[in-house]
Design an enzyme around this catalytic site. Structure first.
Site, short mmCIF file in Angstrom:
data_model
loop_
_atom_site.label_atom_id
_atom_site.label_comp_id
_atom_site.label_asym_id
_atom_site.label_seq_id
_atom_site.Cartn_x
_atom_site.Cartn_y
_atom_site.Cartn_z
N SER A 1 5.60 4.85 9.76
CA SER A 1 4.58 5.89 9.71
C SER A 1 5.03 7.11 10.51
O SER A 1 6.11 7.66 10.26
CB SER A 1 3.26 5.31 10.22
OG SER A 1 2.21 6.21 10.02
N ARG B 1 -11.46 7.25 14.53
CA ARG B 1 -10.77 5.99 14.33
C ARG B 1 -11.26 5.27 13.06
O ARG B 1 -10.47 4.66 12.35
CB ARG B 1 -10.99 5.07 15.54
CG ARG B 1 -10.22 3.77 15.48
CD ARG B 1 -8.74 4.01 15.33
NE ARG B 1 -7.95 2.80 15.52
CZ ARG B 1 -6.64 2.75 15.33
NH1 ARG B 1 -6.00 3.83 14.94
NH2 ARG B 1 -5.98 1.64 15.53
N ASP C 1 0.35 1.29 -0.27
CA ASP C 1 0.13 2.31 0.77
C ASP C 1 -0.27 3.61 0.09
O ASP C 1 0.55 4.25 -0.56
CB ASP C 1 1.43 2.47 1.57
CG ASP C 1 1.30 3.46 2.73
OD1 ASP C 1 0.26 4.15 2.82
OD2 ASP C 1 2.24 3.52 3.54
N HIS D 1 -1.13 0.87 4.11
CA HIS D 1 -0.23 1.46 5.11
C HIS D 1 0.07 0.47 6.24
O HIS D 1 1.18 0.44 6.75
CB HIS D 1 -0.90 2.72 5.66
CG HIS D 1 0.00 3.57 6.50
ND1 HIS D 1 1.17 4.13 6.01
CD2 HIS D 1 -0.10 3.99 7.79
CE1 HIS D 1 1.74 4.84 6.98
NE2 HIS D 1 1.00 4.77 8.06
N ASP D 2 -0.91 -0.32 6.61
CA ASP D 2 -0.75 -1.28 7.70
C ASP D 2 0.32 -2.34 7.43
O ASP D 2 0.72 -3.05 8.34
CB ASP D 2 -2.08 -2.00 7.97
CG ASP D 2 -2.84 -1.37 9.12
OD1 ASP D 2 -2.31 -0.42 9.73
OD2 ASP D 2 -3.96 -1.82 9.40
#
Lengths: 368, 191
Positions: free
Chosen positions: A147, A217, A312, A345-346
């Site tokens: 990332s 967040r 992602d 994405h994680d």
């Protein structure tokens, strides 16, 4: 693996991309493994938004505090610290030990707060190069990140082409899309419109813009997961027996986001969040080359491993293929993995066996 | 003579090579070791991609059916499609793409006109299963099998020039009745 965080202090001023000068700064870092006699086995690991220099292992006084990439880095892990000397670092402007908005401003003796300059990926890399000098590392065997960390790995090959042999670029983008910037702007607005933000001078008021950080967040978390992963993990499961017809938590996903928001706002600094998202927004190595990424990478000398994950949508595989195309145009030595993983994405933080096998194989072939 | 040796003979030293459907990267490694030809492989299968990385071969995990958009015009000397043609759904656009990206294309495939295949269909009444075509009909990745004649007709249709052809059977070049006696066809073509 028990590790000890360290700090290096740099008194030579650092001129930043935005024009400001940091008169002095500190970098928090950790190392794992041993630097070999030839100093040829060093790997720099760069972190993304909310992580730190604590990449692997635990602390003697905090045995539960496991490094954020401990599944990847350690003895016998894909990045094997029996073979490599791994350096984790906290970039400047962050809030985990390196100089940032919460650090004292030498001019006033008070925390920098809102006066801490906006830093860029290029600035982080320039500061990391000072750390490399400090550690006696002329050339990294590899610089690696996912990332935002991947942007640093890319930038290393551009800022210091001769100082990095391999760049391992995971879940990356060579620049944010308008949609990416839009999400960042909503997060920043959440923070800046929090009444406790006080224009960034909240430290002296003894408050924290908790509400803004929570929302920032929560928005971030939505973009880190794929639609499928979120549905798989939470579905439409209710937290209570029947819907409440009020605005308390009904669904599991609401509870999860609130929990993530609460946790994050208890340790993360709002001024840091603003600056990191700006650094993301500004990053665009092609900008100086009329938008031509191939021209931007003409000066790179490293070999590359680029990895993306099909689900992602934050930094999609198409963006990694843009990087691949630019590297191919420059005939770099290059491999590209497009892993069909569902987590979004994680996924770059999870131990997909294909992803880990590929990294293990890649590191295994790096000559020392 | 193996297919890899046949291809290596055609490749000039130091030429730039793109190997589509590169498997575990053995051919690319062979071309690097024998001709110092640097190259990239394209492969979609996870296990094979990882094998390429093990073998220290440049590999790009991409789907050939999506085309070769990652590669610039005439950026390779040779674009190789080794025993993969028959597993592709859209041959025509891929062959055109190969010659957009490369100066020449090298294409190999198992000859469906090989006499053993013909016998299995004609007399045993079964879809052929052999060393080159080891799959049962219900599990085969091979969707577009062809003979030498079929491939050459496609080249004519697309206006491609066949520069060289080698037909191999059990390690020997077959020049007599190749469409009947040849197991594996290897072609070098240009636009």
């Amino acid at each position: 693996m028990i590790v000890t965080p360290q700090k290096a202090r740099f008194t030579e001023p650092l001129r930043l991309t935005g024009g400001a000068v940091l008169p002095e700064f500190e970098i928090a870092y950790e190392t794992y493994g041993e630097l070999n006699a030839a100093r040829s086995n060093a790997v720099l690991v760069c972190h993304a938004l909310n992580a730190s220099h604590h990449v692997a292992g635990t602390y003697a006084d905090a045995p539960d505090n496991l490094g954020w990439w401990d599944n990847m880095v350690g003895p016998g892990k894909p990045l094997d610290t029996n073979r490599f000397f791994v350096v984790g670092n906290n970039y400047i402007g962050s809030c985990f030990g390196s100089t940032g908005p919460t650090s004292p401003n030498p001019a006033t003796g008070k925390p920098w707060g809102a006066d801490f300059p906006v830093v860029t990926v290029e600035d982080w890399v320039a500061a990391q190069a000072r750390l490399a000098d400090h550690l006696g590392i002329e050339r990294f065997a590899a610089v690696m990140g996912g990332s935002l960390g991947a942007m640093q790995a890319l930038q290393w090959t551009l800022s210091y082409p001769g100082r990095v042999r391999h760049a391992i670029v995971i879940a990356a983008t060579p620049r944010l899309s308008a949609q990416n910037i839009a999400f960042n702007e909503v997060a920043r607005q959440a923070i800046m419109t929090d009444p406790d933000f006080h224009g960034g001078h909240y430290y002296e008021k003894g408050v924290v813009p908790v509400r803004g950080l929570r929302i920032a967040r929560m928005i971030g978390h939505i973009t880190y997961l794929s639609d499928d992963a979120m549905m798989e993990k939470f579905g439409r499961v209710l937290r209570r027996v029947t819907p409440g017809f009020d605005f308390d938590v009904d669904f599991e996903i609401e509870s999860y986001l609130r929990h993530q928001g609460d946790k994050f706002s208890s340790y993360f600094d709002a001024n840091t969040y603003l600056r990191i998202t700006k650094a993301l927004d500004y990053y665009d190595p092609a900008a100086d080359f009329g938008g031509d990424l191939s021209k931007a990478f003409a000066r790179a000398q490293a070999d590359f491993l680029v990895v993306s994950f099909t689900s992602d949508w934050r930094f999609s595989s198409a963006r990694s293929r843009d990087i691949v195309r630019a590297l191919l145009d420059n005939r770099r030595i290059l491999s590209y993995l497009e892993i069909d993983a569902p987590q979004g994405h994680d996924a770059f933080l999870l131990d997909d066996p294909r992803y880990f096998a590929a990294l293990r194989a890649y590191f295994g072939n790096i000559a020392l | 003579m193996t297919e890899a040796e046949t291809i290596a003979r055609w490749i000039s030293p130091g030429a730039r090579v793109l190997d589509l459907g590169c498997g575990d990267g053995k051919l690319l490694k062979h071309l690097w070791q024998t001709r110092q030809a640097p190259g990239y492989g394209v492969e979609i299968d996870d296990v094979k991609v990882i094998a390429c990385i093990h073998n220290d071969v440049n590999v790009l995990q991409m789907d050939l059916e999506d085309g070769l958009a990652a590669f610039a015009d005439q950026s390779f000397d040779y674009v190789i499609l080794s025993e993969t043609l028959q597993a592709i759904h859209h041959q025509e656009p891929l062959l055109k793409e190969m010659l957009r990206v490369g100066r020449e294309a090298i294409v190999s495939f198992p000859n469906f006109g090989y006499w053993r295949a013909r016998i299995q269909i004609a007399f045993a009444g079964h879809m052929p299963v052999s060393k080159e075509l080891p799959y049962q009909w219900y599990e085969t990745p091979n969707v577009h099998l062809c003979t030498l004649f079929d491939f050459e007709a496609l080249c004519t249709k697309l206006g491609l020039r066949i520069l060289e052809r080698v037909v191999l059977t059990n390690g020997n070049a077959t020049s007599f009745l190749p469409n009947l006696l040849g197991r594996l066809a290897v072609y070098r073509v240009s636009a």
